[in-house]
Design a protein around this motif. Structure first.
Motif, PDB file in Angstrom:
ATOM      1  N   ARG A   1       0.831  -1.195   0.000  1.00 34.02           N
ATOM      2  CA  ARG A   1       0.000   0.000   0.000  1.00 34.02           C
ATOM      3  C   ARG A   1       0.870   1.251   0.000  1.00 34.02           C
ATOM      4  O   ARG A   1       0.548   2.240  -0.635  1.00 34.02           O
ATOM      5  CB  ARG A   1      -0.972  -0.024   1.187  1.00 34.02           C
TER       6      ARG A   1
ATOM      7  N   LEU B   1      -2.215   8.961   4.201  1.00 36.14           N
ATOM      8  CA  LEU B   1      -2.761   7.790   4.893  1.00 36.14           C
ATOM      9  C   LEU B   1      -4.228   7.566   4.542  1.00 36.14           C
ATOM     10  O   LEU B   1      -4.680   6.431   4.395  1.00 36.14           O
ATOM     11  CB  LEU B   1      -2.572   7.928   6.402  1.00 36.14           C
ATOM     12  N   ASN B   2      -4.974   8.642   4.373  1.00 34.64           N
ATOM     13  CA  ASN B   2      -6.360   8.467   3.910  1.00 34.64           C
ATOM     14  C   ASN B   2      -6.389   7.863   2.510  1.00 34.64           C
ATOM     15  O   ASN B   2      -7.225   7.018   2.204  1.00 34.64           O
ATOM     16  CB  ASN B   2      -7.096   9.807   3.881  1.00 34.64           C
TER      17      ASN B   2
ATOM     18  N   GLU C   1      -5.459   4.113   3.079  1.00 33.98           N
ATOM     19  CA  GLU C   1      -6.352   3.311   3.924  1.00 33.98           C
ATOM     20  C   GLU C   1      -7.815   3.451   3.543  1.00 33.98           C
ATOM     21  O   GLU C   1      -8.624   2.569   3.821  1.00 33.98           O
ATOM     22  CB  GLU C   1      -6.194   3.721   5.397  1.00 33.98           C
ATOM     23  N   GLN C   2      -8.178   4.605   2.964  1.00 35.83           N
ATOM     24  CA  GLN C   2      -9.607   4.879   2.804  1.00 35.83           C
ATOM     25  C   GLN C   2     -10.020   5.157   1.365  1.00 35.83           C
ATOM     26  O   GLN C   2     -11.204   5.124   1.057  1.00 35.83           O
ATOM     27  CB  GLN C   2      -9.989   6.095   3.654  1.00 35.83           C
TER      28      GLN C   2
ATOM     29  N   ARG D   1     -10.327   7.819   0.116  1.00 39.98           N
ATOM     30  CA  ARG D   1     -11.091   9.068   0.060  1.00 39.98           C
ATOM     31  C   ARG D   1     -10.485  10.047   1.068  1.00 39.98           C
ATOM     32  O   ARG D   1      -9.593   9.684   1.821  1.00 39.98           O
ATOM     33  CB  ARG D   1     -12.576   8.825   0.322  1.00 39.98           C
ATOM     34  N   ASP D   2     -11.018  11.271   1.080  1.00 44.37           N
ATOM     35  CA  ASP D   2     -10.509  12.304   1.987  1.00 44.37           C
ATOM     36  C   ASP D   2      -9.022  12.605   1.769  1.00 44.37           C
ATOM     37  O   ASP D   2      -8.273  12.794   2.731  1.00 44.37           O
ATOM     38  CB  ASP D   2     -10.764  11.925   3.459  1.00 44.37           C
TER      39      ASP D   2
ATOM     40  N   LYS E   1     -14.418  13.028  -3.843  1.00 40.19           N
ATOM     41  CA  LYS E   1     -15.712  13.728  -3.897  1.00 40.19           C
ATOM     42  C   LYS E   1     -15.882  14.507  -5.193  1.00 40.19           C
ATOM     43  O   LYS E   1     -16.966  15.018  -5.467  1.00 40.19           O
ATOM     44  CB  LYS E   1     -15.819  14.719  -2.736  1.00 40.19           C
TER      45      LYS E   1
ATOM     46  N   TYR F   1      -9.761  14.744  10.423  1.00 44.25           N
ATOM     47  CA  TYR F   1     -10.008  14.132   9.117  1.00 44.25           C
ATOM     48  C   TYR F   1      -8.743  13.637   8.435  1.00 44.25           C
ATOM     49  O   TYR F   1      -8.814  12.850   7.502  1.00 44.25           O
ATOM     50  CB  TYR F   1     -10.756  15.118   8.220  1.00 44.25           C
ATOM     51  N   GLY F   2      -7.582  14.125   8.853  1.00 50.62           N
ATOM     52  CA  GLY F   2      -6.334  13.532   8.369  1.00 50.62           C
ATOM     53  C   GLY F   2      -5.820  14.027   7.022  1.00 50.62           C
ATOM     54  O   GLY F   2      -5.009  13.353   6.407  1.00 50.62           O
TER      55      GLY F   2
ATOM     56  N   ARG G   1      -5.321  -7.702   9.073  1.00 49.81           N
ATOM     57  CA  ARG G   1      -4.805  -6.384   9.447  1.00 49.81           C
ATOM     58  C   ARG G   1      -4.890  -6.169  10.943  1.00 49.81           C
ATOM     59  O   ARG G   1      -5.927  -6.400  11.555  1.00 49.81           O
ATOM     60  CB  ARG G   1      -5.571  -5.291   8.716  1.00 49.81           C
TER      61      ARG G   1
ATOM     62  N   ARG H   1      -8.606   9.280  13.759  1.00 47.84           N
ATOM     63  CA  ARG H   1      -9.613  10.038  13.044  1.00 47.84           C
ATOM     64  C   ARG H   1     -10.825  10.204  13.950  1.00 47.84           C
ATOM     65  O   ARG H   1     -11.066   9.370  14.815  1.00 47.84           O
ATOM     66  CB  ARG H   1     -10.060   9.307  11.756  1.00 47.84           C
TER      67      ARG H   1
ATOM     68  N   TYR I   1     -15.014  11.483  13.395  1.00 48.96           N
ATOM     69  CA  TYR I   1     -15.990  12.022  12.449  1.00 48.96           C
ATOM     70  C   TYR I   1     -17.271  12.529  13.111  1.00 48.96           C
ATOM     71  O   TYR I   1     -18.036  13.254  12.508  1.00 48.96           O
ATOM     72  CB  TYR I   1     -16.314  10.962  11.391  1.00 48.96           C
TER      73      TYR I   1
ATOM     74  N   ARG J   1     -12.162   0.841   6.251  1.00 47.48           N
ATOM     75  CA  ARG J   1     -11.405   2.088   6.134  1.00 47.48           C
ATOM     76  C   ARG J   1     -10.712   2.495   7.434  1.00 47.48           C
ATOM     77  O   ARG J   1      -9.942   3.447   7.459  1.00 47.48           O
ATOM     78  CB  ARG J   1     -12.327   3.227   5.683  1.00 47.48           C
TER      79      ARG J   1
END
Lengths: 262, 262
Positions: A41, A96-97, A100-101, A103-104, A127, A186-187, B153, B184, B186, B200
């Motif tokens: 990753r 990292l987002n 890992e995600q 997004r963001d 988005k 939010y990172g 993980r 994080r 939210y 995520r």
């Protein structure tokens, strides 16, 4: 070209560049879909980071062959001077987002002319949200003007975004978080700037940001009436890493008066 | 009706209900656009909370006249028994996000049959993302099956979501955050559950959640292979408030073994 022509040309370049960058990122995500290990990753983000910055450099050579570029990927060439036309890019803010995600994270690009931030773009890729700011001419989200932030809202009527390392530097921030409406994290610095700039939080405080983390966001946030500085209150220069705060005016004053003291 | 027929009917009801709920919320945002003061903003959320829950109750009367409903708005009728068919609703989860950000809030609805969570829906209104879980039949996002979470993980390969009050209860969590890929926050429990359920983040830890904060999310997260319990490791019952953790299996084990100790 005069300044306005440069900025019009810069907008055209960014539109083309961001379409190609987004396509590349989406293809990368599809290829990576089943990669599980951390090192794989991390390889992905390094590869995408480098590709996006090289892509930007190609566009810049075509549109503005005489302009300089500074970015995360060529950080070994530290920004030593802001004389002339200097572009500052973070190809993937929120690494990292991104990993890992998916997004963001954002692509962040700013144009400084003789040290003054004239044009900044923060693009939330997942988005498909494009924030754009132009010194003295306001800021837009997907082409629509963004409303200026409130002059009246203070800490106790606001959500706050603060990295734990900023809280460690200024422990009184814990009390600010307690009296606020709550903490969010939010990172991705540029997107956290945008949360404040669009009035969705009162302040974002961070301990250690690079110039390319804030170069574009600062232009956009200031156009919308936010105050941006080091946590100490000093001005942010674009030559060094350091702490940073972006806040609504009243929140900024309250934080500086009561909570950003040691 | 047998259980499968009830759930099919429940899906139809939820689809109709959520369309109407979303429309109402969007209209409310338009009306509120220029309201600045905290009290006005709080009035808005109270009004919308009550309206959405009353709307749901109307749908329930029409589709399932014999079913019971428990929710945040009639919390004075504490959930005393899960016998029979019981719906548990949080009309707006993430109240402060709703008020301050107009995004990152959700409608959360679950159906429990004789104490067993059979059907859960978490609807991220601003994103128009509909998460649905059915006990023993997996979970979907906007109708598409969601992949199960990783078995491999652990904490150090994961982002963590943790309320500060959970960290206060279990101070060793600070160390877990340090070895993880980052923190994080939210601000909406059901959506934070969904961040973990979609892989995520590695875990979400919270100090004080009500049954309606977790009723639907727990069904969806468990269908995707997550572990859900109190921070102490005890099972969550749907009759009381309390702490809560949702995590990938390996992250859960590592947190329980090393960090959720006093």
């Amino acid at each position: 070209m005069d300044k306005q022509e440069v900025i019009q040309q810069a907008k055209r370049m960014m539109d083309e560049f961001l379409i190609e960058a987004k396509q590349y990122i989406e293809t990368s995500f599809e290829k990576e879909l089943r990669i599980e290990t951390k090192s794989n990753r991390n390889d992905l983000v390094t590869e995408v980071d480098q590709y996006i910055e090289a892509l930007f450099t190609r566009y810049l050579k075509q549109f503005f062959p005489t302009h300089k570029v500074f970015g995360e990927e060529n950080a070994e060439h530290k920004i030593e001077s802001l004389d002339g036309a200097v572009w500052i890019i973070d190809p993937i803010d929120g690494t990292l987002n991104f990993v890992e995600q998916k997004r963001d994270f954002a692509i962040s690009v700013a144009l400084y002319l003789d040290g003054i931030g004239e044009f900044g773009v923060v693009y939330d890729v997942a988005k498909d949200d494009l924030y754009r700011g132009e010194k003295g001419r306001g800021a837009t989200l997907n082409g629509q003007p963004i409303q200026k932030v409130s002059q009246k809202r203070g800490v106790e009527n606001s959500l706050l975004i603060a990295n734990l390392s900023a809280v460690k530097l200024y422990p009184k921030l814990k009390e600010a978080i307690r009296v606020s409406r709550g903490l969010r994290l939010y990172g991705a610095a540029s997107l956290e700037f945008m949360v404040v700039a669009t009035g969705r939080a009162g302040a974002y405080l961070a301990a250690n940001l690079a110039p390319w983390d804030v170069a574009a966001s600062k232009i956009i946030a200031e156009e919308l009436g936010c105050i941006v500085s080091r946590l100490s209150g000093e001005k942010i220069d674009m030559l060094h890493k350091g702490t940073s705060i972006v806040a609504l005016p009243k929140v900024y004053q309250e934080l500086r008066d009561s909570y950003l003291r040691k």
